[in-house]
Write a protein that holds these residues in place. Structure first.
Motif, PDB file in Angstrom:
ATOM      1  N   LEU A  43      -6.197 -28.688   8.561  1.00 52.50           N
ATOM      2  CA  LEU A  43      -4.923 -27.922   8.526  1.00 52.50           C
ATOM      3  C   LEU A  43      -4.891 -26.940  10.019  1.00 52.50           C
ATOM      4  CD1 LEU A  43      -2.712 -26.741   7.454  1.00 52.50           C
ATOM      5  CD2 LEU A  43      -3.620 -24.659   6.580  1.00 52.50           C
ATOM      6  N   ARG A 101       0.821 -21.444   8.183  1.00 51.61           N
ATOM      7  CA  ARG A 101      -0.365 -22.200   8.554  1.00 51.61           C
ATOM      8  C   ARG A 101      -1.594 -22.218   9.621  1.00 51.61           C
ATOM      9  NH1 ARG A 101       2.522 -26.389   9.683  1.00 51.61           N
ATOM     10  NH2 ARG A 101       4.287 -26.332   7.372  1.00 51.61           N
ATOM     11  N   ASP A 129       9.473 -26.548   7.529  1.00 47.49           N
ATOM     12  CA  ASP A 129       8.397 -26.856   8.132  1.00 47.49           C
ATOM     13  C   ASP A 129       7.940 -26.904  10.109  1.00 47.49           C
ATOM     14  OD1 ASP A 129       6.934 -28.167   6.125  1.00 47.49           O
ATOM     15  OD2 ASP A 129       7.357 -29.888   6.363  1.00 47.49           O
ATOM     16  N   LEU A 153       3.215 -19.496   2.444  1.00 51.78           N
ATOM     17  CA  LEU A 153       3.189 -21.231   3.890  1.00 51.78           C
ATOM     18  C   LEU A 153       3.999 -21.746   2.488  1.00 51.78           C
ATOM     19  CD1 LEU A 153       2.893 -23.538   5.794  1.00 51.78           C
ATOM     20  CD2 LEU A 153       0.666 -23.467   4.427  1.00 51.78           C
ATOM     21  N   VAL A 206      -1.372 -27.836  12.646  1.00 54.56           N
ATOM     22  CA  VAL A 206      -1.074 -26.302  13.354  1.00 54.56           C
ATOM     23  C   VAL A 206      -0.887 -27.408  14.940  1.00 54.56           C
ATOM     24  CG1 VAL A 206      -1.326 -24.504  14.153  1.00 54.56           C
ATOM     25  CG2 VAL A 206      -1.192 -24.602  11.687  1.00 54.56           C
ATOM     26  N   GLU A 212       7.796 -23.381   4.103  1.00 57.14           N
ATOM     27  CA  GLU A 212       8.202 -24.548   4.201  1.00 57.14           C
ATOM     28  C   GLU A 212      10.059 -24.091   3.310  1.00 57.14           C
ATOM     29  OE1 GLU A 212       4.196 -26.597   4.371  1.00 57.14           O
ATOM     30  OE2 GLU A 212       4.513 -26.493   2.562  1.00 57.14           O
TER      31      GLU A 212
END
Length: 940
Positions: A736, A717, A708, A699, A740, A703
């Motif tokens: 999380l 994610r 992102d 992740l 998303v 990113e």
């Protein structure tokens, strides 16, 4: 069958006789009373209104100070006294104190008496015999003519809605649909009912209309002596139609030149005694207006087509030829009356049954000119089928945009007859093709524009060669299958390759990037690709395989049509091996997609067999370090993981990750993908800590490298949230997961499949934390959205139903849960297959629910508990050998419930037998929610 309604003629008993005394026109000399408004004899006084005339004839001859005698030609109107009388032409008044005599004039009509004036009419001569007039030759009705009652009811209803004026009804349709036969039916009916005038015109050319009208004018006494000026006679005939009280029918058959025919449409008449029927292939604006109503004529209905075939063969004493292939044959012939007539004649001549003829007809090597030959025109349609279907093409080619009609219909003929989207015609692939293949001799060499391409479509529509209906966006352009075949068979062989490649290029050009945003369009494009591939044969593989073939196949996988995808890729792989060879990159790609189809369909062993071969081939041909070799190794690892061979999957994925880091570097997207896949396998193996650590690194890298908002970042994610869920870190999973979800809604939109997946994962987390009511609200919404966007039978939709059933169970809605999961199992077995992992898990879950519900009924309701136990055994028992590890515990639990019921019922020996069966199955009860998260969770 109900008899046809009577012909709507309206005869008038008070019509004036024709001047000729035979079939001539009525007297059109101006009279005191307008034609069409006859009056009864009446008496007029100076100061009062009209009163009825005396009914006694003697009263009309009572003494009067004025006597009026009438003879000769003319009309008389009398005022209040003799000085105000008006007399017709050549009349004379002799005025005396006692008698006034009018001579030199006669009136055929009524007698009027006003004040002290009496007009006496000598007895009128008897009305002459009026014989019916027939001009032109009405075609005979075809053998086994089908009444087509529903269609005739539409035509008759249109007539009834316009009873006050003549209605010109234009029967519009493509070649061979039976327009002329319908018109002939009406003409024969009118003749039988005694219509005064019947004119049948072969109206393909305007000159034929003029000639027929001129002949009709002479027949009714309106033509000039000698008939030297046909147009003047035709115009006189039209005027006569407008004023006559006689009944008439004019049929303009096969009207082609609507522009030239404009002045020759009969005008509305004074009464309801006339009618015009026209047949044409044209469908443009000129067909309607001016009192004309278009009636679209299509092909036979299925029952009409079968009725025709049965009646035709039976009348020919060969009814035995009507075998089990009849239904399929009439469909193959497109329900087209003309084609059915020719086919039936061929079958009669050759003593060939329906099934045998169908085999010949569908043989691609056979041509229409042989299967529907001219000598099979036993019903005198007048044209061979191919010529009839394409009759208007030459005329269309001469209209603007000149020279585009022929190449346009040839391209359309290689697509799905059920329709294709109009937007194909705006693509450069189509406009370039039309530019290159414009009909030879066209003076305009300029590049064809999208507007001109659309104009060519409209032109073909106007001439009845195809249908262009913008109301059906995705299937706006449709072409009858036989018209398409005729167009293909008349396409030069040298042009066919360019035509099919242009069609494939156009399909690929309009294919949506995100198929979920246009599922209906995508379905239509797949159908058109299938049709094109079938018609093109090997041409889409030359000089290289066309990408449209691969796009259509992968689209099936994205749509969740896994079994259809398997069949598609099996066929494409076989073609690739035959045309490209075993080691060609295109063949390797096709084989890999076949393995992916097997994987998605739950046929993991077959997927593994292909992927192991694919890996060996790529290593041999490309070497160990080629990116395609690494991809083949990763695909094999995924199949190992799905089949439960997790340790082998991890070994392969670790090697892939090592090789990609060495060859591509740590930051390459493929390296990040390999690391994400390995994290997912760690999670499956229960190595949750390693899975989380690796997932967090992936992740962070995505990113940093991709950003992102990149789709791969969102996937990572989501996978990390799933790992948190597995590790029991539910709060972190929810936080999380919500991020998303927010990102998916913002970047992908509410209806994207990944957005729905994010919602489903949130629901799973809620369910795990005891927030089942909230989970149900979300799951019901996800299910509704997936049904709308993906379809009721998509694997993700079926998974949503499974998850919702489990949530219902958790809140005590037991019966709803069982009913819903039962239906899911049935649908998964039908659409995914009985051995698909989702089907296996759902079936085992259903058995578990039934067993638990049955136990809750004990000890009071042993009958209900026994029913649940029996259903649970039926659910999993026959499938035990498919997956003993999953089905065994569920079957053992069901047997255990049966034993408990027998114990409660006082049958210990029978109970012991079922416990023995349970031990033979397996002893461990499966979890109720085995994949409540993973069904919607991990992606890689």
């Amino acid at each position: 069958m109900t008899p046809p309604p009577p012909w709507p003629w309206h005869r008038k008993s008070h019509e004036p006789a024709d001047a000729s005394g035979t079939d001539g026109p009525p007297d059109t000399t101006d009279h005191a009373h307008p034609a069409g408004n006859p009056r009864e004899p009446a008496t007029q006084t100076e100061d009062g209104p009209a009163t009825p005339a005396p009914t006694d004839p003697d009263n009309a001859r009572t003494s009067s100070s004025v006597r009026v005698e009438v003879s000769g030609e003319g009309a008389v109107a009398a005022g209040r006294d003799i000085s105000h009388s008006a007399l017709g032409a050549n009349s004379r008044v002799e005025h005396t104190e006692v008698t006034n005599r009018i001579e030199g004039s006669s009136v055929r009509g009524d007698v009027y008496q006003a004040g002290n004036l009496t007009v006496n009419l000598p007895p009128a001569p008897p009305e002459p015999d009026r014989r019916p007039v027939r001009v032109g030759t009405v075609p005979p009705l075809a053998t086994a003519f089908q009444p087509r009652e529903q269609l005739r009811e539409r035509i008759d209803r249109a007539r009834e809605r316009n009873a006050t004026v003549v209605l010109t009804q234009v029967l519009s349709g493509g070649g061979g649909v039976g327009k002329s036969q319908l018109a002939a039916h009406y003409a024969h009916r009118a003749h039988a009912e005694g219509v005064d005038l019947l004119v049948w015109v072969n109206a393909a050319e305007t000159s034929q209309i003029v000639s027929a009208y001129a002949e009709a004018a002479r027949a009714v006494g309106e033509g000039a002596v000698g008939g030297q000026d046909a147009e003047s006679d035709a115009a006189a005939f039209l005027k006569w139609l407008a004023v006559t009280r006689r009944s008439w029918l004019v049929v303009l058959d096969d009207l082609t030149d609507l522009e030239g025919a404009g002045p020759w449409w009969p005008r509305p008449s004074a009464g309801t005694n006339g009618r015009v029927l026209a047949t044409t292939r044209r469908r443009d604006a000129l067909v309607t207006g001016g009192g004309r109503a278009r009636v679209d004529i299509g092909t036979y209905a299925q029952d009409e087509a079968l009725g025709y075939l049965e009646e035709r063969l039976t009348e020919a004493a060969v009814g035995h030829l009507l075998d089990g292939g009849a239904d399929e044959l009439v469909e193959a012939l497109g329900l087209l009356p003309l084609a059915l007539a020719h086919a039936a004649a061929y079958m009669i001549n050759e003593e060939v049954g329906c099934a045998s003829y169908l085999g010949r007809f569908t043989d691609r090597a056979s041509r229409l000119e042989r299967l529907l030959p001219p000598d099979a025109d036993t019903d005198s349609y007048g044209r061979q089928v191919t010529a009839s279907l394409l009759l208007a093409l030459d005329a269309a080619g001469r209209r603007e945009p000149v020279g585009l009609a022929t190449p346009a219909i040839r391209l359309a003929a290689h697509l799905d007859p059920a329709g294709h989207p109009e937007q194909l015609w705006t693509s450069s692939a189509v406009t370039d093709y039309l530019t290159t293949h414009r009909t030879p001799g066209t003076s305009d060499p300029a590049q064809v524009t999208a507007g001109q391409a659309r104009a060519a479509l409209r032109l073909l529509h106007h001439y009845g060669l195809l249908t262009h209906d913008t109301r059906d966006t995705d299937r706006a352009v449709r072409l009858h299958a036989l018209t398409a075949r005729a167009a293909r068979e008349t396409t030069p062989v040298t042009d066919t390759h360019a035509t099919v490649r242009a069609a494939a290029d156009a399909l690929r050009a309009v294919w949506p990037e995100h198929e979920h945003t246009a599922p209906d369009l995508t379905t239509v494009l797949r159908a058109n690709t299938d049709t094109l591939a079938d018609l093109a044969g090997d041409l889409l593989w030359q000089p290289e395989v066309h990408s449209a073939l691969f796009t259509a196949g992968t689209s099936l996988l994205r749509a969740g049509l896994f079994h259809t995808a398997v069949a598609y890729w099996q066929h494409l792989t076989a073609d690739a091996e035959r045309l490209l060879g075993d080691d060609h990159p295109g063949t390797l790609t096709a084989r890999g997609n076949l393995a992916s189809s097997y994987w998605h369909a739950g046929r993991t062993d077959e997927a593994i067999a292909i992927e192991e071969r694919a890996l060996a081939d790529r290593r041999r041909i490309l070497g160990d370090n080629h990116p395609d070799t690494l991809t083949a190794r990763a695909n094999l690892a995924s199949s190992y993981a799905q089949s439960g061979r997790t340790d082998e999957a991890i070994v392969l994925e670790e090697r892939v990750l090592t090789d990609r880091r060495r060859i591509l570097g740590d930051n390459h997207p493929d390296t990040l993908l390999a690391r994400g896949n390995l994290a997912s396998s760690y999670a499956r193996a229960g190595r949750t800590g390693e899975a989380i650590a690796l997932g967090e690194r992936v992740l962070a890298d995505r990113e940093r490298i991709l950003g992102d908002n990149h789709p791969d970042t969102l996937v990572t994610r989501s996978n990390l949230a799933s790992s948190y869920w597995h590790a029991g870190r539910t709060d972190e999973a929810i936080v999380l997961g919500k991020r998303v979800l927010a990102d998916c809604e913002r970047i992908l939109g509410d209806d994207h499949p990944d957005t729905l997946l994010a919602w489903a994962n949130i629901a799973s987390s809620y369910a795990q934390t005891g927030r089942s009511d909230e989970a149900i609200v979300i799951e019901e919404r996800v299910l509704t959205d997936r049904e709308r966007i993906l379809g009721a039978n998509h694997p993700d939709t079926l998974t949503s139903r499974t998850n919702l059933a489990v949530s219902y169970w958790q809140v005590g809605r037991t019966d709803e849960a069982v009913d819903l999961l039962r239906s899911v199992v049935e649908d998964q077995a039908r659409f995914l297959g009985p051995v698909h992992p989702d089907t296996v898990i759902s079936r085992a879950g259903l058995a578990t629910m039934l067993t638990r519900r049955g136990r809750a009924l004990l000890p009071g309701d042993t009958a209900g508990a026994w029913r649940d136990a029996a259903e649970a055994v039926r659910a999993v028992g026959p499938h035990l050998s498919d997956d003993p590890a999953v089905y065994g515990p569920a079957l053992a639990a069901a047997y255990g419930l049966a034993a408990s019921v027998l114990d409660a019922d006082g049958q210990p020996e029978a109970a012991a037998d079922f416990r023995s069966r349970a031990l033979q199955a397996v002893a461990t009860e499966p979890p109720l929610r085995p994949d409540h998260d993973d069904a919607d969770g991990s992606q890689s």
